[in-house]
Design an enzyme around this catalytic site. Sequence first.
Site, short mmCIF file in Angstrom:
data_model
loop_
_atom_site.label_atom_id
_atom_site.label_comp_id
_atom_site.label_asym_id
_atom_site.label_seq_id
_atom_site.Cartn_x
_atom_site.Cartn_y
_atom_site.Cartn_z
N SER A 31 42.58 40.61 29.86
CA SER A 31 42.35 40.90 31.27
C SER A 31 43.59 41.51 31.92
O SER A 31 44.10 42.50 31.43
CB SER A 31 41.90 39.61 31.95
OG SER A 31 41.13 39.93 33.06
N HIS A 70 33.42 37.64 30.09
CA HIS A 70 34.87 37.89 30.16
C HIS A 70 35.63 36.68 29.61
O HIS A 70 35.63 35.61 30.24
CB HIS A 70 35.20 38.11 31.64
CG HIS A 70 36.58 38.56 31.91
ND1 HIS A 70 37.01 39.83 31.64
CD2 HIS A 70 37.64 37.92 32.45
CE1 HIS A 70 38.28 39.96 32.01
NE2 HIS A 70 38.69 38.80 32.50
C1 GTR Z 1 39.87 40.00 38.00
C2 GTR Z 1 40.33 41.41 38.17
C3 GTR Z 1 40.36 42.09 36.84
C4 GTR Z 1 40.97 41.25 35.73
C5 GTR Z 1 40.75 39.76 35.91
C6 GTR Z 1 41.71 38.83 35.14
O1 GTR Z 1 39.65 39.33 39.16
O2 GTR Z 1 39.45 42.04 39.05
O3 GTR Z 1 41.00 43.35 36.95
O4 GTR Z 1 42.30 41.53 35.56
O5 GTR Z 1 40.84 39.37 37.22
O6 GTR Z 1 42.86 39.14 34.91
O7 GTR Z 1 41.25 37.74 34.83
#
Ligand code: GTR
Length: 446
Positions: free
Chosen positions: A281, A424
Amino acid sequence: MDAGELRRNGTARHLSWIAWGIISGCSLSTMAKPDSNTDESKVPSYELPAVLETLDGTKIDTAADWEAIRRPEILELFRANMYGRKPAEARLPKVDRVGILEQATEALGGQVRRMQFRIHFDSSAARPYVDVLVYLPKEAQSPVPAFLGYNFHGNQTVRDDKDILLPDTWVPSRGTGVINNRPTDASRGSRSSRWEVESICDRGFALVTAYCGDIDPDTDDGFKNGVHALLAPDADTGGPESDGDNWASIATWAWGLSTIRECLAEIPEIDETCVVAFGHSRLGKTALWAGAIDQGFAGVISNNSGCGGAALSRREFGERVEAINRNFPHWFCNRFKEFNGRESELPIDQHMLAALIAPRPLYIASASEDLWADPRGEFLSLKGALPVYQLYDQSLTDRGLEFVEPGESVGQGHLRYHLRPGKHDVTDFDWQRYINFARMNVQAKE
Ligand code: GTR
């Protein structure tokens, strides 16, 4: 509703679309946020900047010209417009010493060895320092290759191991077991599913991790702490930073990752020439930029890095430039905000970031339900980097260049992509493939 998804998002704006999701009955991982597109048919037509053509129109067709002309030009475009510029060497904090804090020949039930060391930047400053956690294979006789990646909430989240030191700096409140931005024992092992420590060590690698907030706390607080606080004033302006291309958090974390990599030269158990930058991420965005600016990394693994990482900005799919700049103003330099809603005017796109890793091994991975990170856009970046890898006789053509179904991988040699079914996250599915890839492409010296 999924707690992990909730933790990804810390702002009031996110809470409003969560409320909207509850009302409309959508699951968070699949629903579109109000101002984001997740419909492939609505992706605008776009033209990517040519990776092998310079700003003055010169075509690049050799690896030597790529390295001498186009690569530096692209690096500069990313520094000036997106990640920001590292301050002059003379202003940067220097590593004062690397102190071993603790070592154990048997950890995690005797399966691995553990070591923790502290990087001190300045003999006169108590802080900041960076605590690095290392897990090593138990039986290795010669120096081993390593995966090096940051964690989000402290080294203790990687395993429920009572000997891991808790950070004594600010940590984000959304972490499990965090009270008043301080981690407690309840946070131990809270992110263990994201770190396949035993598999990594069983297969001959070390895992090296540090808390990103030891370098720069992940909050928009004006760059007054972390390593920014150690910067010597600018000789010309007397002030701390330049304006448009200021050294923002992702670039600062990337510099920190390189600094940790260099410190591994002092750890005889690790082959510091075989260190793969890994990140998930926002920390995947960091791993990519670290691999781009520091060719000492032997390879890069980007896990679900999304907007500002592997995903193409011009697709305007999932998270867009405006949203990321609004919710995380400290991640990118100020000039990047000029591209809010104007992705097509960026002089770079993220396939050029992937190309900066060439010819080293690069693995980009997505998750099928992680539409916010634009899986197809992440794949297309890898594909867009191909012309540069081909200058080094590396290709992605074992089964054509088509996007894959959930559960499948594509690529060969130094380029690989997979689409994990699910949301995610980083899972065993991802790590097994990363370890296989590293075993094939990153060899420690005998
Ligand atoms: C989210 C963000 C992403 C990603 C994520 C993370 O909220 O929008 O770009 O980086 O966080 O790092 O878990």
